[in-house]
Structures are given as C-alpha cells and as structure tokens.
Design a protein around this motif. Sequence first.
Motif, PDB file in Angstrom:
ATOM      1  N   THR A  20      -6.944 -25.046  -1.833  1.00 17.92           N
ATOM      2  CA  THR A  20      -8.251 -25.456  -1.109  1.00 17.92           C
ATOM      3  C   THR A  20      -9.277 -24.416  -1.653  1.00 17.92           C
ATOM      4  O   THR A  20      -9.079 -23.356  -2.053  1.00 17.92           O
ATOM      5  CB  THR A  20      -7.847 -25.381   0.236  1.00 17.92           C
ATOM      6  OG1 THR A  20      -7.772 -24.018   0.798  1.00 17.92           O
ATOM      7  CG2 THR A  20      -6.799 -26.102   0.973  1.00 17.92           C
ATOM      8  N   ASP A  21     -10.417 -24.883  -1.189  1.00 20.48           N
ATOM      9  CA  ASP A  21     -11.432 -23.852  -1.574  1.00 20.48           C
ATOM     10  C   ASP A  21     -11.356 -22.543  -0.782  1.00 20.48           C
ATOM     11  O   ASP A  21     -11.774 -21.607  -1.343  1.00 20.48           O
ATOM     12  CB  ASP A  21     -12.798 -24.812  -1.045  1.00 20.48           C
ATOM     13  CG  ASP A  21     -13.469 -25.793  -1.829  1.00 20.48           C
ATOM     14  OD1 ASP A  21     -12.683 -25.743  -2.833  1.00 20.48           O
ATOM     15  OD2 ASP A  21     -14.211 -26.482  -1.414  1.00 20.48           O
ATOM     16  N   LEU A  22     -10.856 -22.704   0.478  1.00 18.42           N
ATOM     17  CA  LEU A  22     -10.680 -21.465   1.092  1.00 18.42           C
ATOM     18  C   LEU A  22      -9.594 -20.621   0.476  1.00 18.42           C
ATOM     19  O   LEU A  22      -9.774 -19.322   0.351  1.00 18.42           O
ATOM     20  CB  LEU A  22     -10.104 -21.686   2.617  1.00 18.42           C
ATOM     21  CG  LEU A  22      -9.897 -20.460   3.509  1.00 18.42           C
ATOM     22  CD1 LEU A  22     -11.542 -20.021   3.789  1.00 18.42           C
ATOM     23  CD2 LEU A  22      -9.597 -21.120   5.023  1.00 18.42           C
ATOM     24  N   LYS A  31     -11.331 -19.165  -2.457  1.00 18.41           N
ATOM     25  CA  LYS A  31     -12.184 -17.969  -2.057  1.00 18.41           C
ATOM     26  C   LYS A  31     -11.662 -16.647  -1.880  1.00 18.41           C
ATOM     27  O   LYS A  31     -11.933 -15.795  -2.274  1.00 18.41           O
ATOM     28  CB  LYS A  31     -12.954 -18.346  -0.877  1.00 18.41           C
ATOM     29  CG  LYS A  31     -13.846 -17.405  -0.419  1.00 18.41           C
ATOM     30  CD  LYS A  31     -14.604 -17.687   1.131  1.00 18.41           C
ATOM     31  CE  LYS A  31     -15.352 -16.764   1.929  1.00 18.41           C
ATOM     32  NZ  LYS A  31     -16.692 -16.005   1.107  1.00 18.41           N
ATOM     33  N   GLU A  40     -18.758 -17.957  -2.743  1.00 19.25           N
ATOM     34  CA  GLU A  40     -18.642 -19.116  -1.941  1.00 19.25           C
ATOM     35  C   GLU A  40     -18.076 -20.107  -2.750  1.00 19.25           C
ATOM     36  O   GLU A  40     -18.109 -20.115  -4.066  1.00 19.25           O
ATOM     37  CB  GLU A  40     -19.973 -19.632  -1.483  1.00 19.25           C
ATOM     38  CG  GLU A  40     -20.877 -18.626  -0.769  1.00 19.25           C
ATOM     39  CD  GLU A  40     -20.037 -18.658   0.890  1.00 19.25           C
ATOM     40  OE1 GLU A  40     -19.523 -19.690   1.045  1.00 19.25           O
ATOM     41  OE2 GLU A  40     -20.203 -17.642   1.739  1.00 19.25           O
ATOM     42  N   VAL A  41     -17.180 -21.046  -2.503  1.00 21.87           N
ATOM     43  CA  VAL A  41     -16.515 -21.889  -3.054  1.00 21.87           C
ATOM     44  C   VAL A  41     -16.600 -23.400  -2.648  1.00 21.87           C
ATOM     45  O   VAL A  41     -16.515 -23.548  -1.363  1.00 21.87           O
ATOM     46  CB  VAL A  41     -14.894 -21.981  -3.064  1.00 21.87           C
ATOM     47  CG1 VAL A  41     -14.319 -22.881  -4.106  1.00 21.87           C
ATOM     48  CG2 VAL A  41     -14.737 -20.460  -3.699  1.00 21.87           C
ATOM     49  N   ASN A  42     -17.140 -24.306  -3.624  1.00 24.70           N
ATOM     50  CA  ASN A  42     -17.217 -25.668  -2.897  1.00 24.70           C
ATOM     51  C   ASN A  42     -16.726 -26.826  -3.970  1.00 24.70           C
ATOM     52  O   ASN A  42     -17.182 -26.668  -5.127  1.00 24.70           O
ATOM     53  CB  ASN A  42     -18.657 -26.118  -2.629  1.00 24.70           C
ATOM     54  CG  ASN A  42     -18.994 -27.502  -2.230  1.00 24.70           C
ATOM     55  OD1 ASN A  42     -17.993 -28.083  -1.614  1.00 24.70           O
ATOM     56  ND2 ASN A  42     -20.167 -27.980  -2.441  1.00 24.70           N
ATOM     57  N   ASP A  43     -15.585 -27.409  -3.689  1.00 25.29           N
ATOM     58  CA  ASP A  43     -14.971 -28.263  -4.499  1.00 25.29           C
ATOM     59  C   ASP A  43     -14.504 -27.709  -5.653  1.00 25.29           C
ATOM     60  O   ASP A  43     -14.627 -28.032  -6.883  1.00 25.29           O
ATOM     61  CB  ASP A  43     -15.895 -29.541  -4.740  1.00 25.29           C
ATOM     62  CG  ASP A  43     -15.157 -30.570  -5.639  1.00 25.29           C
ATOM     63  OD1 ASP A  43     -14.118 -30.822  -5.477  1.00 25.29           O
ATOM     64  OD2 ASP A  43     -16.066 -31.394  -6.351  1.00 25.29           O
ATOM     65  N   ARG A  44     -14.113 -26.427  -5.745  1.00 22.35           N
ATOM     66  CA  ARG A  44     -13.267 -25.541  -6.568  1.00 22.35           C
ATOM     67  C   ARG A  44     -14.453 -24.988  -7.584  1.00 22.35           C
ATOM     68  O   ARG A  44     -14.120 -24.293  -8.669  1.00 22.35           O
ATOM     69  CB  ARG A  44     -12.344 -26.276  -7.463  1.00 22.35           C
ATOM     70  CG  ARG A  44     -10.955 -26.750  -6.805  1.00 22.35           C
ATOM     71  CD  ARG A  44     -10.184 -27.323  -7.513  1.00 22.35           C
ATOM     72  NE  ARG A  44     -10.296 -28.521  -8.148  1.00 22.35           N
ATOM     73  CZ  ARG A  44     -10.323 -28.796  -9.248  1.00 22.35           C
ATOM     74  NH1 ARG A  44      -9.784 -27.871 -10.205  1.00 22.35           N
ATOM     75  NH2 ARG A  44     -10.567 -29.937  -9.851  1.00 22.35           N
ATOM     76  N   THR A  71     -19.340 -19.779  -6.585  1.00 23.96           N
ATOM     77  CA  THR A  71     -20.857 -19.474  -6.762  1.00 23.96           C
ATOM     78  C   THR A  71     -20.719 -17.802  -6.451  1.00 23.96           C
ATOM     79  O   THR A  71     -20.501 -17.515  -5.107  1.00 23.96           O
ATOM     80  CB  THR A  71     -21.735 -19.860  -5.781  1.00 23.96           C
ATOM     81  OG1 THR A  71     -21.916 -21.331  -5.981  1.00 23.96           O
ATOM     82  CG2 THR A  71     -23.360 -19.362  -5.834  1.00 23.96           C
TER      83      THR A  71
END
Length: 216
Positions: free
Chosen positions: A3-5, A8, A29-33, A36
Amino acid sequence: MKTDLDLKHDVEEELEWEPAVTASDIGVEVNDRVVTLSGHPSSYAAKLAAEHAARRVDGVRAVVVEMQVRLAGHDVRTDEDITNIARSILRWTVGLHEDSVRLQVDRGHVLLTGEVDWTWQSQMAARVIGQLRGVTGVVNHIDVRHTLEPETIGRQIHSAMQRHAEREAAHIRVTVHDGTVRLTGKVHSSAERAVARGAAWSAPGVRAVIDDLIVE
C-alpha cells in the motif's frame, strides 16, 4: 502489493539507512506508488542520495523531487570559489580530457556544457561536481559525440549483452537512432534488465537509452 502507507514507511526507513542523508530533513508523501520528496537537505549530494534511496525501494513507481538545498553556514562558498575548485577537479579527474567540459556557476547552481566521447564521462563530471561544498544544484548539458554508425553501436551492445547474459541477448532487440538506443523484448529478471541497460550505456556514442524491456 504494498500500500502507499507501506511504501511511505519503507522509504522513510531507507532514508534512515542511507548514511549520506539526514532523514529528518526530508518529507515523504506517497500517492498511487509515486513518492514525493520535500524538505531541505543540507547539500546537493544529500539531495541526490535521498532521491536514489527512494528509487531503491521495491514497489516505487516514480519519484517526484521537491527538495530545496539549504546549505549550512560553514558550507557556503562564493561562485568564484566553486568555479575555481570545480575547474581543478575536472582537470584532475581521470577519463576527462582537459577543456572538454565547461562550467558556469550562478549562486551555487552549476551548468555543465561541452562534448565528450562517452556517456560515463558526462555522468562522472556531474557526479564529482555535485559532491563539492557550496554546490546547490547541477544541470548537465554535456553532449556525447556521435561518432559511430548505428549498426556498429547495435553490434557492440549485442556483443556485450551476449558476454554478460547470453540467454537473454537472443530475446532483446536493439535499435539505434541519432545516438539514442531503444531496447525491446523480454528478460527473466530485473537483474538481467539492468545488464542490458548497462551494456547499452557502455557503448561509445550513446546519448540516451529507452528501456522498453518486459520482465517475464
């Protein structure tokens, strides 16, 4: 799949593991793998190390860099100081011909121009300059001379791949246009994919490599 978590957490742990990085300087920060990275690393070298650390984490699809270098007071140098030491470093770096690389410095940001025979020479110049105190950024516009015919470059790359991974070489197609190499076909692992990319980058006159290989 992570997961993104999970990603991270893994990226943050990798930043903690990387000795060239002060992890507390970097936000993740992680969004859809897509990772940032933000914050203020204390040097350009630390900024690069953080980016490379994030890319190493399994499952990361891409890395967006929003970090800004914030030099510690004792690391601040004038543009003249950076220019003088950078010229000396380039002159003494093995594999770089004198005067083949030119540089311009503006408030710690270094612009590299010139012309070399091999991609690794361009990468080496950027790497050694990026390690200097006072440097806050490096833009690499060093060109690679295009001296060989595409067919010759293609043959050399295939020969190298056969030496390193003969089984996979038969399933990889190499096309060359204006110094840009495109790799297509199938390999059996990420390691074999890396071998193919390395062989492509090692050929003289190669300016870019497009990796369209599929890992089965």
